[in-house]
Design a protein around this motif. Structure first.
Motif, PDB file in Angstrom:
ATOM      1  N   ALA A   1     -32.591 -14.555 -94.886  1.00 15.02           N
ATOM      2  CA  ALA A   1     -33.426 -15.349 -95.777  1.00 15.02           C
ATOM      3  C   ALA A   1     -34.692 -15.785 -95.055  1.00 15.02           C
ATOM      4  CB  ALA A   1     -32.662 -16.584 -96.258  1.00 15.02           C
ATOM      5  N   SER A   2     -35.832 -15.611 -95.733  1.00 15.55           N
ATOM      6  CA  SER A   2     -37.107 -15.881 -95.075  1.00 15.55           C
ATOM      7  C   SER A   2     -38.199 -16.053 -96.117  1.00 15.55           C
ATOM      8  CB  SER A   2     -37.464 -14.725 -94.141  1.00 15.55           C
ATOM      9  OG  SER A   2     -38.795 -14.781 -93.712  1.00 15.55           O
ATOM     10  N   ARG A   3     -39.267 -16.751 -95.741  1.00 12.99           N
ATOM     11  CA  ARG A   3     -40.411 -16.874 -96.648  1.00 12.99           C
ATOM     12  C   ARG A   3     -41.137 -15.544 -96.797  1.00 12.99           C
ATOM     13  NH1 ARG A   3     -44.542 -21.157 -95.069  1.00 12.99           N
ATOM     14  NH2 ARG A   3     -43.981 -20.524 -92.947  1.00 12.99           N
ATOM     15  N   HIS A   4     -41.011 -14.669 -95.801  1.00 14.59           N
ATOM     16  CA  HIS A   4     -41.709 -13.381 -95.847  1.00 14.59           C
ATOM     17  C   HIS A   4     -40.713 -12.251 -95.557  1.00 14.59           C
ATOM     18  CE1 HIS A   4     -45.412 -15.665 -95.998  1.00 14.59           C
ATOM     19  NE2 HIS A   4     -45.066 -16.297 -94.899  1.00 14.59           N
ATOM     20  N   PRO A   5     -39.809 -11.988 -96.487  1.00 12.76           N
ATOM     21  CA  PRO A   5     -38.761 -10.993 -96.231  1.00 12.76           C
ATOM     22  C   PRO A   5     -39.288  -9.581 -96.035  1.00 12.76           C
ATOM     23  CG  PRO A   5     -38.774 -11.646 -98.538  1.00 12.76           C
ATOM     24  CD  PRO A   5     -39.695 -12.586 -97.826  1.00 12.76           C
ATOM     25  N   GLU A   6     -40.437  -9.277 -96.654  1.00 10.53           N
ATOM     26  CA  GLU A   6     -40.974  -7.917 -96.543  1.00 10.53           C
ATOM     27  C   GLU A   6     -41.314  -7.554 -95.100  1.00 10.53           C
ATOM     28  OE1 GLU A   6     -44.156 -10.836 -96.851  1.00 10.53           O
ATOM     29  OE2 GLU A   6     -42.420 -10.450 -98.130  1.00 10.53           O
ATOM     30  N   ALA A   7     -41.616  -8.560 -94.278  1.00 11.87           N
ATOM     31  CA  ALA A   7     -41.980  -8.285 -92.888  1.00 11.87           C
ATOM     32  C   ALA A   7     -40.799  -7.745 -92.083  1.00 11.87           C
ATOM     33  CB  ALA A   7     -42.518  -9.556 -92.229  1.00 11.87           C
ATOM     34  N   ALA A   8     -39.592  -7.984 -92.562  1.00 15.14           N
ATOM     35  CA  ALA A   8     -38.406  -7.552 -91.825  1.00 15.14           C
ATOM     36  C   ALA A   8     -37.960  -6.142 -92.167  1.00 15.14           C
ATOM     37  CB  ALA A   8     -37.257  -8.515 -92.097  1.00 15.14           C
ATOM     38  N   GLN A   9     -38.545  -5.536 -93.196  1.00 11.29           N
ATOM     39  CA  GLN A   9     -38.027  -4.254 -93.645  1.00 11.29           C
ATOM     40  C   GLN A   9     -38.058  -3.165 -92.585  1.00 11.29           C
ATOM     41  OE1 GLN A   9     -36.385  -4.190 -96.618  1.00 11.29           O
ATOM     42  NE2 GLN A   9     -35.628  -2.292 -95.682  1.00 11.29           N
ATOM     43  N   PRO A  10     -39.139  -3.028 -91.805  1.00  7.34           N
ATOM     44  CA  PRO A  10     -39.106  -2.003 -90.744  1.00  7.34           C
ATOM     45  C   PRO A  10     -37.961  -2.203 -89.752  1.00  7.34           C
ATOM     46  CG  PRO A  10     -41.347  -2.752 -91.117  1.00  7.34           C
ATOM     47  CD  PRO A  10     -40.459  -3.674 -91.896  1.00  7.34           C
ATOM     48  N   ALA A  11     -37.695  -3.469 -89.389  1.00 13.10           N
ATOM     49  CA  ALA A  11     -36.597  -3.730 -88.448  1.00 13.10           C
ATOM     50  C   ALA A  11     -35.248  -3.441 -89.094  1.00 13.10           C
ATOM     51  CB  ALA A  11     -36.662  -5.181 -87.982  1.00 13.10           C
ATOM     52  N   ILE A  12     -35.116  -3.740 -90.386  1.00 12.57           N
ATOM     53  CA  ILE A  12     -33.871  -3.431 -91.090  1.00 12.57           C
ATOM     54  C   ILE A  12     -33.669  -1.923 -91.162  1.00 12.57           C
ATOM     55  CG2 ILE A  12     -32.717  -3.535 -93.339  1.00 12.57           C
ATOM     56  CD1 ILE A  12     -34.017  -6.293 -93.726  1.00 12.57           C
ATOM     57  N   ASP A  13     -34.742  -1.195 -91.437  1.00 11.15           N
ATOM     58  CA  ASP A  13     -34.653   0.272 -91.466  1.00 11.15           C
ATOM     59  C   ASP A  13     -34.221   0.811 -90.111  1.00 11.15           C
ATOM     60  OD1 ASP A  13     -35.483   0.202 -94.093  1.00 11.15           O
ATOM     61  OD2 ASP A  13     -37.581   0.667 -93.635  1.00 11.15           O
ATOM     62  N   ALA A  14     -34.709   0.192 -89.038  1.00 10.79           N
ATOM     63  CA  ALA A  14     -34.322   0.624 -87.689  1.00 10.79           C
ATOM     64  C   ALA A  14     -32.843   0.377 -87.437  1.00 10.79           C
ATOM     65  CB  ALA A  14     -35.173  -0.103 -86.646  1.00 10.79           C
ATOM     66  N   LEU A  15     -32.315  -0.742 -87.963  1.00  5.48           N
ATOM     67  CA  LEU A  15     -30.879  -1.009 -87.834  1.00  5.48           C
ATOM     68  C   LEU A  15     -30.065   0.060 -88.546  1.00  5.48           C
ATOM     69  CD1 LEU A  15     -30.248  -4.845 -88.374  1.00  5.48           C
ATOM     70  CD2 LEU A  15     -29.897  -3.520 -86.296  1.00  5.48           C
ATOM     71  N   VAL A  16     -30.496   0.414 -89.744  1.00  3.04           N
ATOM     72  CA  VAL A  16     -29.799   1.457 -90.508  1.00  3.04           C
ATOM     73  C   VAL A  16     -29.823   2.773 -89.739  1.00  3.04           C
ATOM     74  CG1 VAL A  16     -29.824   2.813 -92.631  1.00  3.04           C
ATOM     75  CG2 VAL A  16     -30.286   0.354 -92.725  1.00  3.04           C
ATOM     76  N   HIS A  17     -30.972   3.066 -89.161  1.00  2.00           N
ATOM     77  CA  HIS A  17     -31.114   4.301 -88.386  1.00  2.00           C
ATOM     78  C   HIS A  17     -30.169   4.314 -87.188  1.00  2.00           C
ATOM     79  CE1 HIS A  17     -33.098   7.921 -86.947  1.00  2.00           C
ATOM     80  NE2 HIS A  17     -33.231   7.346 -85.753  1.00  2.00           N
ATOM     81  N   ARG A  18     -29.957   3.130 -86.605  1.00  3.47           N
ATOM     82  CA  ARG A  18     -29.031   3.021 -85.473  1.00  3.47           C
ATOM     83  C   ARG A  18     -27.588   3.208 -85.889  1.00  3.47           C
ATOM     84  NH1 ARG A  18     -30.287  -2.641 -83.142  1.00  3.47           N
ATOM     85  NH2 ARG A  18     -28.044  -2.510 -82.760  1.00  3.47           N
ATOM     86  N   GLY A  19     -27.322   3.078 -87.190  1.00  2.00           N
ATOM     87  CA  GLY A  19     -25.976   3.298 -87.696  1.00  2.00           C
ATOM     88  C   GLY A  19     -25.061   2.100 -87.614  1.00  2.00           C
ATOM     89  N   VAL A  20     -25.612   0.879 -87.722  1.00  3.55           N
ATOM     90  CA  VAL A  20     -24.741  -0.294 -87.712  1.00  3.55           C
ATOM     91  C   VAL A  20     -23.824  -0.240 -88.918  1.00  3.55           C
ATOM     92  CG1 VAL A  20     -26.363  -1.744 -86.452  1.00  3.55           C
ATOM     93  CG2 VAL A  20     -26.440  -1.702 -88.947  1.00  3.55           C
ATOM     94  N   SER A  21     -22.633  -0.803 -88.754  1.00  7.35           N
ATOM     95  CA  SER A  21     -21.629  -0.669 -89.808  1.00  7.35           C
ATOM     96  C   SER A  21     -21.814  -1.671 -90.940  1.00  7.35           C
ATOM     97  CB  SER A  21     -20.217  -0.839 -89.217  1.00  7.35           C
ATOM     98  OG  SER A  21     -20.124  -2.042 -88.474  1.00  7.35           O
ATOM     99  N   GLY A  22     -22.568  -2.751 -90.693  1.00  9.05           N
ATOM    100  CA  GLY A  22     -22.816  -3.731 -91.734  1.00  9.05           C
ATOM    101  C   GLY A  22     -24.051  -3.394 -92.545  1.00  9.05           C
ATOM    102  N   ALA A  23     -24.325  -4.229 -93.545  1.00 12.55           N
ATOM    103  CA  ALA A  23     -25.496  -4.031 -94.395  1.00 12.55           C
ATOM    104  C   ALA A  23     -26.367  -5.279 -94.323  1.00 12.55           C
ATOM    105  CB  ALA A  23     -25.070  -3.777 -95.835  1.00 12.55           C
ATOM    106  N   VAL A  24     -27.682  -5.071 -94.276  1.00 11.90           N
ATOM    107  CA  VAL A  24     -28.622  -6.195 -94.184  1.00 11.90           C
ATOM    108  C   VAL A  24     -29.602  -6.133 -95.346  1.00 11.90           C
ATOM    109  CG1 VAL A  24     -30.393  -7.329 -92.791  1.00 11.90           C
ATOM    110  CG2 VAL A  24     -28.441  -6.238 -91.663  1.00 11.90           C
ATOM    111  N   GLN A  25     -29.789  -7.259 -95.996  1.00 16.17           N
ATOM    112  CA  GLN A  25     -30.806  -7.388 -97.036  1.00 16.17           C
ATOM    113  C   GLN A  25     -31.659  -8.609 -96.724  1.00 16.17           C
ATOM    114  OE1 GLN A  25     -29.691  -7.137-101.164  1.00 16.17           O
ATOM    115  NE2 GLN A  25     -27.869  -5.921-100.709  1.00 16.17           N
TER     116      GLN A  25
END
Length: 301
Positions: free
Chosen positions: A33-57
């Motif tokens: 949760a953040s005032r500017h969630p869009e700024a986190a999308q590249p980092a979230i995409d990187a987590l997905v690329h790493r193959g973490v087992s959880g999900a982040v939104q």
């Protein structure tokens, strides 16, 4: 632990982002949760690329706006329908006196009132879980704090450190009082240690003095994640930790009458219906999750 749904406020940078990553690596579903969630999308995409087992939104949340807090809580209910862990991490420190959208002094409004309202709005979802947890990130600075009962917005004699210490004391008082009112909930406050994040950008002198002794966010986040997920801490509630070590908070944080008074004022300031507590005035020490989950729903009504 089984896969859980977790919320981390201030979850797109610093200590919050470190906590989000750790929870995702454990396989949990995490809302950053953040005032500017869009700024986190590249980092979230990187987590997905790493193959973490959880999900982040990442989801938008402005703790300085009651409307935003209520909208966020409703959206979480709609999207996920359940909540196991709430980490109240977001915080601000401002050199000059500022106001939130709702007119409160910004540090008290964001650091305390926003999280107070958010927690109350999310209580019905927490009440349905077997081992619900709330972790409130405070600070050792709470020991220097004093609640200005007649001037919570510090309209007279504002000071950056004074306001921050008041808000951090309020955090610990809230944790102790919530634990007392909702015995099925595991709620604890902690000082994770000085952290090398941007919160002190408004206080360059404090930043310069603290930096050599500060921890990296990933190191400090371990203490937060322990309170949120460690099975051996199930039922431990109403406590204060500094890092991994439980310790006694300031005497002001342990004053049951003051904590109850702050609770009532916070209800009024966030326009929540006043909740009458029928539990003993003694602060909670250890409580066990179970049939008492209805107490959490009552605290959030």
């Amino acid at each position: 632990m089984d896969q859980r749904v977790c919320i981390v406020t201030g979850g797109t940078r610093g200590l919050g982002w470190a906590a989000v990553q750790m929870l995702a690596e454990q396989g949990h579903t995490v809302i950053a949760a953040s005032r500017h969630p869009e700024a986190a999308q590249p980092a979230i995409d990187a987590l997905v690329h790493r193959g973490v087992s959880g999900a982040v939104q990442a989801m938008p949340l402005d703790l300085g706006s009651a409307a935003s807090v209520r909208s966020f809580a409703a959206e979480c209910q709609s999207r996920f329908g359940r909540l196991d862990v709430l980490i109240n991490n977001a915080g601000v420190i401002t050199r000059n006196r500022e106001r939130t959208q709702d007119g409160h002094e910004r540090q008290f409004g964001v650091n305390h009132l926003g999280h107070f309202l958010l927690t109350r709005e999310l209580m019905p979802m927490l009440a349905e879980r077997a081992d619900p947890r709330v972790v409130i990130v405070s600070s050792a600075m709470h020991r220097a704090g004093e609640i200005a009962w007649d001037d919570l917005n510090l309209e007279h004699g504002y000071g950056m450190i004074r306001a921050y210490a008041q808000s951090k004391l309020a955090n610990v008082m809230f944790a102790v009082e919530l634990a007392r009112r909702a015995p099925a909930l595991s709620v604890n406050a902690l000082h994770p240690g000085g952290v090398t994040t941007g919160i002190l950008r408004e206080a360059p002198l404090m930043r310069a003095l603290a930096w050599p002794f500060s921890k990296r966010p990933a190191t400090a986040a371990r203490a937060v994640i322990r309170l949120a997920t460690d099975p051996t801490l199930a039922g431990v509630s109403g406590r204060y930790f500094e890092g991994m070590k439980e310790t006694r908070p300031a005497p002001a944080a342990r004053d049951a009458a003051s904590a109850g008074r702050l609770w009532g004022i916070s209800e009024a300031l966030t326009e929540l219906p006043r909740q009458k507590s029928s539990v003993s005035k003694a602060p909670a020490a250890v409580s066990t999750p179970g049939d008492a989950n209805t107490a959490i729903a009552a605290a959030g009504s």
